[in-house]
Design an enzyme around this catalytic site. Structure first.
Site, PDB file in Angstrom:
ATOM      1  N   ASP A 199     -10.919  -0.017 -30.727  1.00  0.00           N
ATOM      2  CA  ASP A 199      -9.998  -0.560 -29.731  1.00  0.00           C
ATOM      3  C   ASP A 199     -10.409  -0.253 -28.289  1.00  0.00           C
ATOM      4  O   ASP A 199      -9.812  -0.768 -27.359  1.00  0.00           O
ATOM      5  CB  ASP A 199      -8.578   0.008 -29.967  1.00  0.00           C
ATOM      6  CG  ASP A 199      -7.994  -0.491 -31.273  1.00  0.00           C
ATOM      7  OD1 ASP A 199      -8.119  -1.690 -31.540  1.00  0.00           O
ATOM      8  OD2 ASP A 199      -7.421   0.324 -32.018  1.00  0.00           O
ATOM      9  N   HIS A 208     -10.279   9.139 -34.250  1.00  0.00           N
ATOM     10  CA  HIS A 208     -10.125   8.383 -35.492  1.00  0.00           C
ATOM     11  C   HIS A 208      -9.957   9.347 -36.653  1.00  0.00           C
ATOM     12  O   HIS A 208     -10.591  10.401 -36.672  1.00  0.00           O
ATOM     13  CB  HIS A 208     -11.355   7.501 -35.739  1.00  0.00           C
ATOM     14  CG  HIS A 208     -11.088   6.390 -36.680  1.00  0.00           C
ATOM     15  ND1 HIS A 208     -11.144   6.554 -38.046  1.00  0.00           N
ATOM     16  CD2 HIS A 208     -10.715   5.114 -36.460  1.00  0.00           C
ATOM     17  CE1 HIS A 208     -10.828   5.404 -38.614  1.00  0.00           C
ATOM     18  NE2 HIS A 208     -10.563   4.509 -37.689  1.00  0.00           N
TER      19      HIS A 208
HETATM   20  N1  ACO Z   1      -6.768  11.991 -26.955  1.00  0.00           N
HETATM   21  C1  ACO Z   1      -6.591  13.328 -26.900  1.00  0.00           C
HETATM   22  N2  ACO Z   1      -6.562  14.140 -27.976  1.00  0.00           N
HETATM   23  C2  ACO Z   1      -6.695  13.563 -29.184  1.00  0.00           C
HETATM   24  C3  ACO Z   1      -6.864  12.173 -29.334  1.00  0.00           C
HETATM   25  C4  ACO Z   1      -6.912  11.377 -28.171  1.00  0.00           C
HETATM   26  N3  ACO Z   1      -7.089  10.063 -28.240  1.00  0.00           N
HETATM   27  N4  ACO Z   1      -6.977  11.887 -30.646  1.00  0.00           N
HETATM   28  C5  ACO Z   1      -6.873  13.041 -31.300  1.00  0.00           C
HETATM   29  N5  ACO Z   1      -6.695  14.063 -30.422  1.00  0.00           N
HETATM   30  C6  ACO Z   1      -6.603  15.490 -30.742  1.00  0.00           C
HETATM   31  C7  ACO Z   1      -5.191  15.867 -31.200  1.00  0.00           C
HETATM   32  O1  ACO Z   1      -4.384  16.229 -30.107  1.00  0.00           O
HETATM   33  C8  ACO Z   1      -5.474  16.995 -32.141  1.00  0.00           C
HETATM   34  O2  ACO Z   1      -5.758  18.133 -31.366  1.00  0.00           O
HETATM   35  P1  ACO Z   1      -5.398  19.637 -31.913  1.00  0.00           P
HETATM   36  O3  ACO Z   1      -6.079  19.757 -33.251  1.00  0.00           O
HETATM   37  O4  ACO Z   1      -5.958  20.527 -30.867  1.00  0.00           O
HETATM   38  O5  ACO Z   1      -3.887  19.689 -32.021  1.00  0.00           O
HETATM   39  C9  ACO Z   1      -6.767  16.582 -32.826  1.00  0.00           C
HETATM   40  O6  ACO Z   1      -7.442  15.743 -31.869  1.00  0.00           O
HETATM   41  C10 ACO Z   1      -6.593  15.800 -34.121  1.00  0.00           C
HETATM   42  O7  ACO Z   1      -5.721  14.724 -33.844  1.00  0.00           O
HETATM   43  P2  ACO Z   1      -4.753  14.105 -34.932  1.00  0.00           P
HETATM   44  O8  ACO Z   1      -3.667  13.383 -34.221  1.00  0.00           O
HETATM   45  O9  ACO Z   1      -4.354  15.147 -35.925  1.00  0.00           O
HETATM   46  O10 ACO Z   1      -5.743  13.097 -35.643  1.00  0.00           O
HETATM   47  P3  ACO Z   1      -5.306  11.922 -36.608  1.00  0.00           P
HETATM   48  O11 ACO Z   1      -6.442  11.701 -37.514  1.00  0.00           O
HETATM   49  O12 ACO Z   1      -3.983  12.214 -37.204  1.00  0.00           O
HETATM   50  O13 ACO Z   1      -5.110  10.701 -35.581  1.00  0.00           O
HETATM   51  C11 ACO Z   1      -5.554   8.861 -34.181  1.00  0.00           C
HETATM   52  C12 ACO Z   1      -6.033   9.708 -35.380  1.00  0.00           C
HETATM   53  C13 ACO Z   1      -4.104   8.428 -34.412  1.00  0.00           C
HETATM   54  C14 ACO Z   1      -6.433   7.614 -34.113  1.00  0.00           C
HETATM   55  C15 ACO Z   1      -5.671   9.701 -32.879  1.00  0.00           C
HETATM   56  O14 ACO Z   1      -7.022  10.024 -32.648  1.00  0.00           O
HETATM   57  C16 ACO Z   1      -5.093   8.971 -31.665  1.00  0.00           C
HETATM   58  O15 ACO Z   1      -3.888   9.074 -31.418  1.00  0.00           O
HETATM   59  N6  ACO Z   1      -5.927   8.220 -30.907  1.00  0.00           N
HETATM   60  C17 ACO Z   1      -5.437   7.413 -29.791  1.00  0.00           C
HETATM   61  C18 ACO Z   1      -4.840   6.107 -30.298  1.00  0.00           C
HETATM   62  C19 ACO Z   1      -5.903   5.153 -30.805  1.00  0.00           C
HETATM   63  O16 ACO Z   1      -6.906   4.907 -30.154  1.00  0.00           O
HETATM   64  N7  ACO Z   1      -5.635   4.553 -31.966  1.00  0.00           N
HETATM   65  C20 ACO Z   1      -6.545   3.560 -32.586  1.00  0.00           C
HETATM   66  C21 ACO Z   1      -7.239   4.147 -33.770  1.00  0.00           C
HETATM   67  S1  ACO Z   1      -8.398   3.005 -34.453  1.00  0.00           S
HETATM   68  C22 ACO Z   1      -7.464   1.932 -35.279  1.00  0.00           C
HETATM   69  O17 ACO Z   1      -6.430   2.176 -35.793  1.00  0.00           O
HETATM   70  C23 ACO Z   1      -7.895   0.559 -35.324  1.00  0.00           C
END
Ligand code: ACO
Length: 430
Positions: free
Chosen positions: A365, A308
């Site tokens: 979720d 998140h």
């Molecule tokens: N699985 C694996 N790695 C992850 C995940 C994940 N679910 N989420 C984040 N990371 C990692 C990224 O690869 C990144 O790694 P790095 O720094 O080594 O390159 C780091 O964690 C930061 O991730 P970002 O994508 O920069 O984080 P951001 O804040 O932009 O994204 C998000 C947040 C989109 C929710 C992300 O965690 C994700 O894609 N999660 C999966 C989808 C999801 O569950 N979405 C629902 C969110 S809740 C909502 O909207 C209601």
């Protein structure tokens, strides 16, 4: 440095930037004049470090895993309120009295019917349409059937628009679903409560009475509350952004639904079940291989329902849902193998260095889909359910944005990295 100013030195002496305090949480400094005074813009893709407005609706302490709506903890609201109570709280800032709640409930209940001409609108979509596409289109279309909402400006018109949207969205959602399965649309029943009525329109058919299970009503009420608002998330920022051009509330909310549909946002509830189902169905997929794929930077797979932008701790909504899932399944007399897989996957992730170091925890979720399934909702309706829950939050933010004298049309800057000006070549010279 003065108490109310921070100083930024970009090489030609310090520039003073006014500091704004929050009631709780981090302060911010005002960069609105930065470009004019220094020639610099700030670079913040995804606006991860940018406060786009003052807001008094929702507060999240991401490090502590705390979520407050108008100052009240989400856990208390989910346990003790109805979804319409929360809608009132988000829109108007205080919990309704019993009399206010009764009036509000009556007002919503009396407006659930759609203009009959909307039927032909639903008819026109292809049978297999995803209900999210139909939901967003129909939400936009409501304003064309109710003339005043094309451009509501006065406070009473805006309030009436908010009630209309909250009242009609479950009807729109259930008709989108009925369309997708080829069943006749079911009309709302004014004798039923908000959640009961939605379940009635979803599951009744002309040949079969529906019995509405109070366990399902209670569970769905909690789920809708848990989705009701989450401050400046992607869909809410979209609603605010579209509304900042003075677009009407209906169109702004419809745009928010588009943002919500994406799998990185509300579409994740569908994606989580698809991920768990794939692990269940594929004899070669294991918990270990799924975790390994999620960590592999060459694989675009992510652990859906994890991570998140704001929480670096367990999402409090997921915490409620994690225990609620077991409870609902037990009450429904069901056993879902996907819950077991979800638990194992969560345990494996939470003890893995990558997830620990990246502070990745289950978000709202992760468990919601398992409960939606248990309640009898089909997979393609999950994000629609999220949208019904999020609606009061979107409207509350639209209203706040609309009243805020600091609102300006959303228009970020860019750092241009394309070609500088160059001579135009004639077609034969290219
Ligand atoms: N699985 C694996 N790695 C992850 C995940 C994940 N679910 N989420 C984040 N990371 C990692 C990224 O690869 C990144 O790694 P790095 O720094 O080594 O390159 C780091 O964690 C930061 O991730 P970002 O994508 O920069 O984080 P951001 O804040 O932009 O994204 C998000 C947040 C989109 C929710 C992300 O965690 C994700 O894609 N999660 C999966 C989808 C999801 O569950 N979405 C629902 C969110 S809740 C909502 O909207 C209601």
């Amino acid at each position: 440095m003065s108490e109310n100013t921070v100083h930024l030195d970009l090489g030609s002496g310090p520039t003073g930037l006014d500091v704004y305090q929050s009631t709780v949480g981090q302060p911010g400094f005002d960069i609105r004049k930065l470009r004019a005074t220094t020639g610099y813009v700030t670079f913040d893709p995804g606006f991860g470090n940018t406060a786009s407005a003052h807001s008094s609706i929702t507060y999240i302490d991401g490090a502590a895993g705390v979520l407050l709506h108008r100052g009240y903890r989400i856990e208390d609201l989910a346990q003790q309120c109805s979804f319409l109570e929360i809608s009132y709280l988000l829109l108007y800032g205080s919990l309704p009295t019993a009399a206010e709640l009764a009036t509000w409930t009556d007002q919503i209940g009396s407006q659930t019917l759609l203009n009959e001409e909307m039927r032909s609108f639903f008819d026109a979509f292809p049978r297999r349409s995803h209900p999210m596409a139909v939901l967003a289109s129909a939400t936009n279309a409501i304003s064309t059937f109710y003339d005043v909402y094309r451009r509501p400006m006065r406070a009473d018109e805006i309030d009436a628009g908010a009630r209309t949207l909250i009242a009609k969205l479950p009807t729109v959602a259930s008709w989108a679903y009925k369309k997708s399965i080829g069943e006749p649309y079911v009309y709302p029943d004014a004798k039923l409560g908000y959640v009961e009525n939605f379940l009635h329109m979803m599951f009744a058919t002309p040949v079969e009475e529906t019995t509405i299970d109070p366990v399902v009503v209670k569970a769905l009420n909690v789920l809708l509350i848990l989705h009701a608002d989450h401050e400046m998330n992607c869909s809410t920022s979209t609603v605010r952004g579209v509304g900042s051009s003075r677009a009407n509330m209906f169109t702004s909310v419809a745009a928010g639904m588009g943002a919500l549909w994406g799998p990185l946002h509300g579409g994740a509830n569908q994606a989580v079940i698809e991920m768990l189902q794939a692990i269940h169905d594929d004899p070669d997929a294991t918990i270990e291989s799924t975790i390994a794929r999620a960590k592999d930077k060459n694989d675009e797979f992510r652990l859906m329902g994890f991570g998140h932008r704001v929480y670096s701790n367990y999402d409090p909504r997921a915490r409620v849902l994690a225990s609620f899932a077991e409870d609902v399944l037990a009450r429904m007399g069901q056993d879902d193998p996907l819950l077991e897989i979800a638990r194992e996957l969560e345990a494996a992730a939470l003890s893995d260095d990558y997830f620990v170091d990246h502070k990745l925890f289950p978000n709202v979720d992760y468990y919601s889909g398992i409960i939606f399934r248990a309640l009898g909702f089909p997979l393609r309706m999950f994000t629609v359910l999220f949208a019904i829950g999020r609606l009061p939050g979107w409207i509350a933010h639209w209203m706040e944005m609309n009243l805020d004298p600091e609102t300006r049309i959303m228009r970020p800057r860019q750092l241009y990295i394309g070609e500088p000006e160059r001579p135009f070549p004639a077609l034969d010279d290219r």
